[in-house]
Design an enzyme around this catalytic site. Structure first.
Site, PDB file in Angstrom:
ATOM      1  N   ASP A   7       0.862  -1.191   0.000  1.00  0.00           N
ATOM      2  CA  ASP A   7       0.000   0.000   0.000  1.00  0.00           C
ATOM      3  C   ASP A   7       0.896   1.238   0.000  1.00  0.00           C
ATOM      4  O   ASP A   7       2.086   1.162   0.342  1.00  0.00           O
ATOM      5  CB  ASP A   7      -0.911   0.020   1.242  1.00  0.00           C
ATOM      6  CG  ASP A   7      -1.846   1.233   1.243  1.00  0.00           C
ATOM      7  OD1 ASP A   7      -2.363   1.591   0.157  1.00  0.00           O
ATOM      8  OD2 ASP A   7      -2.061   1.842   2.307  1.00  0.00           O
ATOM      9  N   SER A   8       0.299   2.375  -0.332  1.00  0.00           N
ATOM     10  CA  SER A   8       1.051   3.631  -0.300  1.00  0.00           C
ATOM     11  C   SER A   8       1.458   3.992   1.131  1.00  0.00           C
ATOM     12  O   SER A   8       2.373   4.777   1.322  1.00  0.00           O
ATOM     13  CB  SER A   8       0.189   4.761  -0.881  1.00  0.00           C
ATOM     14  OG  SER A   8      -0.992   4.889  -0.125  1.00  0.00           O
ATOM     15  N   CYS A  70      -4.107  -1.433  -2.246  1.00  0.00           N
ATOM     16  CA  CYS A  70      -4.213   0.010  -2.501  1.00  0.00           C
ATOM     17  C   CYS A  70      -5.076   0.157  -3.752  1.00  0.00           C
ATOM     18  O   CYS A  70      -4.693  -0.309  -4.832  1.00  0.00           O
ATOM     19  CB  CYS A  70      -2.816   0.584  -2.730  1.00  0.00           C
ATOM     20  SG  CYS A  70      -2.826   2.328  -3.170  1.00  0.00           S
ATOM     21  N   GLU A 153      -3.497   9.132   7.812  1.00  0.00           N
ATOM     22  CA  GLU A 153      -2.053   8.900   7.976  1.00  0.00           C
ATOM     23  C   GLU A 153      -1.458   9.761   9.097  1.00  0.00           C
ATOM     24  O   GLU A 153      -0.391   9.470   9.609  1.00  0.00           O
ATOM     25  CB  GLU A 153      -1.294   9.169   6.665  1.00  0.00           C
ATOM     26  CG  GLU A 153      -1.493   8.106   5.592  1.00  0.00           C
ATOM     27  CD  GLU A 153      -0.655   6.838   5.798  1.00  0.00           C
ATOM     28  OE1 GLU A 153       0.441   6.901   6.365  1.00  0.00           O
ATOM     29  OE2 GLU A 153      -1.133   5.765   5.365  1.00  0.00           O
ATOM     30  N   CYS A 183     -10.945   3.022  -1.041  1.00  0.00           N
ATOM     31  CA  CYS A 183      -9.558   3.340  -0.671  1.00  0.00           C
ATOM     32  C   CYS A 183      -9.321   2.597   0.629  1.00  0.00           C
ATOM     33  O   CYS A 183     -10.161   2.660   1.548  1.00  0.00           O
ATOM     34  CB  CYS A 183      -9.404   4.844  -0.476  1.00  0.00           C
ATOM     35  SG  CYS A 183      -7.848   5.331   0.292  1.00  0.00           S
ATOM     36  N   HIS A 185      -7.496   3.156   3.051  1.00  0.00           N
ATOM     37  CA  HIS A 185      -7.436   4.003   4.257  1.00  0.00           C
ATOM     38  C   HIS A 185      -8.829   4.242   4.843  1.00  0.00           C
ATOM     39  O   HIS A 185      -8.956   4.579   6.010  1.00  0.00           O
ATOM     40  CB  HIS A 185      -6.795   5.351   3.937  1.00  0.00           C
ATOM     41  CG  HIS A 185      -5.309   5.290   3.787  1.00  0.00           C
ATOM     42  ND1 HIS A 185      -4.699   4.723   2.699  1.00  0.00           N
ATOM     43  CD2 HIS A 185      -4.313   5.718   4.606  1.00  0.00           C
ATOM     44  CE1 HIS A 185      -3.384   4.823   2.840  1.00  0.00           C
ATOM     45  NE2 HIS A 185      -3.125   5.420   3.989  1.00  0.00           N
TER      46      HIS A 185
HETATM   47  N1  DGL Z   1      -4.787   3.394   0.421  1.00  0.00           N
HETATM   48  C1  DGL Z   1      -4.746   3.746  -0.949  1.00  0.00           C
HETATM   49  C2  DGL Z   1      -6.000   3.382  -1.686  1.00  0.00           C
HETATM   50  O1  DGL Z   1      -6.564   2.345  -1.374  1.00  0.00           O
HETATM   51  C3  DGL Z   1      -4.120   5.027  -1.380  1.00  0.00           C
HETATM   52  C4  DGL Z   1      -4.280   6.238  -0.603  1.00  0.00           C
HETATM   53  C5  DGL Z   1      -3.324   7.320  -1.031  1.00  0.00           C
HETATM   54  O2  DGL Z   1      -2.123   7.088  -0.962  1.00  0.00           O
HETATM   55  O3  DGL Z   1      -3.804   8.376  -1.455  1.00  0.00           O
HETATM   56  O4  DGL Z   1      -6.432   4.059  -2.590  1.00  0.00           O
END
Ligand code: DGL
Length: 265
Positions: A7-8, A70, A153, A183, A185
């Site tokens: 993931d990012s 991600c 984050e 997403c 997150h």
């Molecule tokens: N968690 C990621 C997603 O599922 C990316 C969030 C990000 O880095 O902007 O899209």
């Protein structure tokens, strides 16, 4: 060989840990690109480059299969990595994404589907494309929510609810019956989203991905039989700070030891 989960940042940890709990026999490497998070406001070219670097790194580190936990990387990079990068540079290795299982479930149960996602996922058109590939009938309403990833984050949960409410307003006005948290997150915001829209079915990838991966492995002996079963897990970040360690503890309720790695080429 191992299973990589990418993931990012820390959002994908929720997906990664669910996979590790559901399929504990395998060896895992989680990689979060905390040095460059968020990806969601970046160009397709940058997201593709970062994702390719992460995938290459995980393969070098002994992974056979990488799950992009991600949606942004899945939307902007997955197809090209699968169709061009793997055959040219890593034949026999696999990359899967979290976007498709959620799109498939939404397509099979929703009639008016709201997708809450990062700006680049929305711009990519991947959500309506993957939903309509399964079922052309549902109406799909997309909403980008660029402030949510930086807030998650940075442990900014106490400020999120009014912002999430604002982002969800157009979806509520469109009378959606289903909301996809597009997403990883946002999976930490599921209860808040359900409270804001009590009548909608909320779809979140961590609920689907472990079963999809188990199903994939049961159909792909050529992958499953090459995976080692040492029950180990490593957690790597491209930037380790006290804040990230504390946030991971808060998000997951677990004490996780992170190693810092450099994945840039
Ligand atoms: N968690 C990621 C997603 O599922 C990316 C969030 C990000 O880095 O902007 O899209």
């Amino acid at each position: 060989m191992k299973i990589g989960i990418f993931d990012s940042g820390l959002g994908g940890l929720g997906v990664g840990l669910r996979i590790m709990d559901a399929l504990p026999q395998y060896d895992y490497v989680y990689l979060g690109d905390t040095l460059r998070v968020p990806y969601g406001n970046r160009s397709q070219e940058s997201i593709y480059r970062f994702t390719q670097e992460a995938v290459d790194y995980l393969f070098e580190r002994g992974c056979l299969l990488v799950v992009l936990a991600c949606n942004t990387a899945s939307a902007e990079a997955l197809r090209t990595i699968q169709q061009e990068h793997l055959p040219a540079h890593h034949p026999g290795k696999k990359v899967l994404g979290v976007l498709i299982p959620a799109a498939e479930l939404a397509a099979s149960t929703g009639r008016r589907i709201g997708v809450l996602a990062t700006a680049s996922s929305v711009r990519s058109g991947a959500w309506p494309r993957e939903i309509h590939r399964v079922n052309p009938e549902p109406h799909v309403f997309q909403q980008s929510a660029p402030l949510l990833v930086p807030l998650v984050e940075n442990d900014g949960f106490k400020w999120i609810e009014p912002i999430l409410r604002e982002y969800m307003q157009p979806l509520l006005a469109a009378q959606v019956d289903t909301i996809v948290l597009g997403c990883t997150h946002y999976l930490y915001l599921k209860a808040m989203a359900q409270k804001i829209s009590p009548g909608s079915k909320i779809i979140s990838p961590e609920e689907l991905v472990p079963d999809c991966l188990a199903d994939y492995l049961s159909r792909h002996d050529e992958i499953r039989t090459r995976l080692t079963t040492g029950r180990s897990s490593e957690f790597l970040l491209t930037d380790v700070t006290e804040g990230y360690v504390a946030l991971a503890r808060r998000l997951t309720g677990r004490e996780i030891e992170f190693c810092q790695v450099d994945i840039c080429k």
